[in-house]
Design a protein around this motif. Structure first.
Motif, short mmCIF file in Angstrom:
data_model
loop_
_atom_site.label_atom_id
_atom_site.label_comp_id
_atom_site.label_asym_id
_atom_site.label_seq_id
_atom_site.Cartn_x
_atom_site.Cartn_y
_atom_site.Cartn_z
N PRO A 72 14.16 -1.07 7.56
CA PRO A 72 13.62 0.03 8.36
C PRO A 72 13.29 -0.44 9.78
CG PRO A 72 11.97 -0.75 6.82
CD PRO A 72 13.24 -1.46 6.47
N PRO A 73 13.63 0.36 10.79
CA PRO A 73 13.17 0.04 12.14
C PRO A 73 11.65 0.10 12.20
CG PRO A 73 14.87 1.74 12.16
CD PRO A 73 14.44 1.58 10.75
N PRO A 74 11.06 -0.39 13.29
CA PRO A 74 9.59 -0.38 13.38
C PRO A 74 9.04 1.04 13.36
CG PRO A 74 10.55 -1.80 15.07
CD PRO A 74 11.68 -1.03 14.46
N ARG B 156 16.14 7.00 17.72
CA ARG B 156 17.31 6.12 17.78
C ARG B 156 17.18 5.06 16.69
NH1 ARG B 156 18.35 3.17 23.29
NH2 ARG B 156 17.50 1.30 22.28
N ALA B 157 18.25 4.87 15.95
CA ALA B 157 18.28 3.86 14.90
C ALA B 157 19.63 3.15 14.93
CB ALA B 157 18.07 4.49 13.53
N GLU B 158 19.60 1.82 14.91
CA GLU B 158 20.80 0.99 15.01
C GLU B 158 21.62 1.35 16.26
OE1 GLU B 158 20.36 2.69 11.72
OE2 GLU B 158 18.93 1.05 11.53
N ARG C 274 10.36 6.35 12.50
CA ARG C 274 11.00 5.05 12.68
C ARG C 274 11.95 5.10 13.86
NH1 ARG C 274 8.98 0.78 9.39
NH2 ARG C 274 8.06 1.76 7.56
N CYS C 275 12.02 4.01 14.61
CA CYS C 275 12.83 3.99 15.82
C CYS C 275 13.15 2.54 16.18
CB CYS C 275 12.06 4.66 16.95
SG CYS C 275 13.05 5.06 18.40
N ASP C 276 14.33 2.32 16.80
CA ASP C 276 14.66 0.98 17.29
C ASP C 276 13.53 0.45 18.17
OD1 ASP C 276 17.06 1.02 15.99
OD2 ASP C 276 18.27 1.42 17.77
N SER C 277 13.36 -0.87 18.16
CA SER C 277 12.24 -1.48 18.87
C SER C 277 12.30 -1.26 20.37
CB SER C 277 12.18 -2.98 18.56
OG SER C 277 13.39 -3.62 18.95
N ASP C 278 13.50 -1.06 20.93
CA ASP C 278 13.62 -0.87 22.38
C ASP C 278 13.77 0.59 22.77
OD1 ASP C 278 16.10 -0.52 21.25
OD2 ASP C 278 17.20 -1.59 22.83
N THR D 134 0.82 -1.22 0.00
CA THR D 134 0.00 0.00 0.00
C THR D 134 0.85 1.26 0.00
OG1 THR D 134 -0.12 -0.05 2.42
CG2 THR D 134 -1.89 -1.15 1.21
N GLY D 135 2.16 1.11 -0.09
CA GLY D 135 3.05 2.26 -0.11
C GLY D 135 4.48 1.81 -0.30
N ARG D 136 5.40 2.76 -0.13
CA ARG D 136 6.82 2.46 -0.28
C ARG D 136 7.57 3.07 0.88
NH1 ARG D 136 8.25 2.90 -5.85
NH2 ARG D 136 8.45 0.63 -5.82
N SER D 137 8.58 2.34 1.37
CA SER D 137 9.42 2.82 2.46
C SER D 137 10.89 2.78 2.03
CB SER D 137 9.24 1.95 3.71
OG SER D 137 7.94 2.06 4.24
N TRP D 138 11.55 3.93 2.13
CA TRP D 138 12.99 4.00 1.93
C TRP D 138 13.64 4.22 3.28
CZ3 TRP D 138 14.91 2.29 -2.37
CH2 TRP D 138 14.20 2.43 -3.58
N SER D 139 14.67 3.43 3.56
CA SER D 139 15.43 3.51 4.80
C SER D 139 16.90 3.55 4.42
CB SER D 139 15.12 2.29 5.69
OG SER D 139 15.95 2.25 6.83
#
Length: 327
Positions: free
Chosen positions: A244-246, A289-291, A262-266, A225-230
């Motif tokens: 991509p993070p959640p 926060r990412a990675e 988008r952000c790390d799961s924790d 239904t869309g596109r995500s670039w990370s």
């Protein structure tokens, strides 16, 4: 995928003489923060003002030349208050070649290594003068286009995710140095024809930049239904597509515009400030926060379904006046 677009930027710099199709657009975008963290700006030079109620009305009557609807948007933030200018003009107010673009009294010029923007605009809704110079120093340029929709009608190029910037304004009296981000977009159809909404953010540091772009397509059904670039782009301009993070929800705006990032799961994102809030658009500063790395990011949420509503377009001239047409 084959694109019908003329390139809006090349390996040698932006091409302000880009060919445009009826109902299409091209824009060049810069945002920046001062080193002290007290000042910022966003700037968009548009050929075919994508959020113009007049361009939208003209398209409803038939195919329309985007050069009939150019505009330059500048927004200043920080100490001394906020200032906003976005005036739509006519084709007679545009002068351009490959390295120069003038829209009314404001202009952009690329000299091969530096982008210089001369701003001379009136603010709205309360009139006041914005006059000054912005110099952008990209260490290197990227030219790869990323499609945002299913058919490749809308392309985005992250031209220089991390740049030095100099800001010198006479009105208001303002001088600072900082870091900036520079990108470009081009399209062969109105945004509202292909998108319901999108959320975009960019975070930049000297060694790397992290960019998320999530689009939701209009009328899309089924699995996609869309596109995500990370994207992770390093200091040498090497671009890597990372998982991509959640997605994480941010507080909706006072207009009810939903915001996600988008952000790390924790981890959890934190909204620092809402810089712009309108009936279909929001611009914000946030931390995320990412990675495992903490970032401060510019973020925007756009509802094209909301923009397409006639009642919304009726409100827009308050902040987007149009000058009398010049032939």
């Amino acid at each position: 995928m084959e694109y019908r677009h003329a390139p809006v930027v090349s390996q040698t710099g932006p091409d302000f003489a880009v060919s445009l199709v009826p109902d299409g657009y091209a824009w060049w975008y810069v945002d920046a923060l001062s080193r002290c963290g007290r000042h910022g700006f966003t700037l968009i030079a548009m050929l075919g003002c994508v959020f113009s109620p007049w361009y939208a009305a003209a398209r409803r009557r038939g195919p329309t030349d985007p050069l009939q609807h150019p505009a330059l948007n500048i927004a200043l933030y920080g100490d001394g208050g906020r200032r906003w200018a976005l005036t739509e003009r006519g084709a007679g107010d545009v002068r351009r070649d490959a390295s120069q673009l003038a829209i009314g009294p404001s202009s952009l010029q690329w000299d091969g290594t530096r982008l210089e923007v001369m701003v001379n605009e009136m603010t709205s809704p309360w009139p006041g003068r914005l006059r000054g110079r912005i110099r952008l120093h990209p260490p290197r340029l990227l030219s790869r286009p990323y499609p945002l929709d299913a058919r490749g009608r809308h392309l985005w190029v992250p031209v220089a995710p991390y740049c030095d910037v100099e800001v010198d304004f006479a009105r208001p009296a303002l001088r600072w140095r900082g870091t900036a981000y520079f990108d470009a977009n081009t399209g062969t159809a109105p945004l509202e024809a292909d998108f319901d909404s999108w959320n975009w953010s960019r975070a930049s540091a000297p060694d790397a930049s992290r960019i998320f772009y999530d689009t939701r397509w209009r009328g899309a059904q089924g699995a996609q239904t869309g596109r995500s670039w990370s994207l992770h782009i390093d200091s040498q301009g090497r671009s890597e597509e990372l998982p991509p993070p959640p997605p994480r929800a941010l507080a909706p705006t006072r207009w009810g515009i939903e915001r996600t990032t988008r952000c790390d799961s924790d981890a959890a994102p934190h909204l620092l400030e809402t810089l712009e809030s309108g009936p279909f658009y929001a611009r914000s500063l946030l931390t995320t926060r990412a990675e495992g790395r903490e970032w401060t990011a510019f973020h925007e949420s756009v509802s094209l379904r909301r923009f397409a509503a006639r009642w919304v377009q009726a409100l827009l001239p308050v902040r987007l006046p149009r000058r009398p047409l010049r032939s």
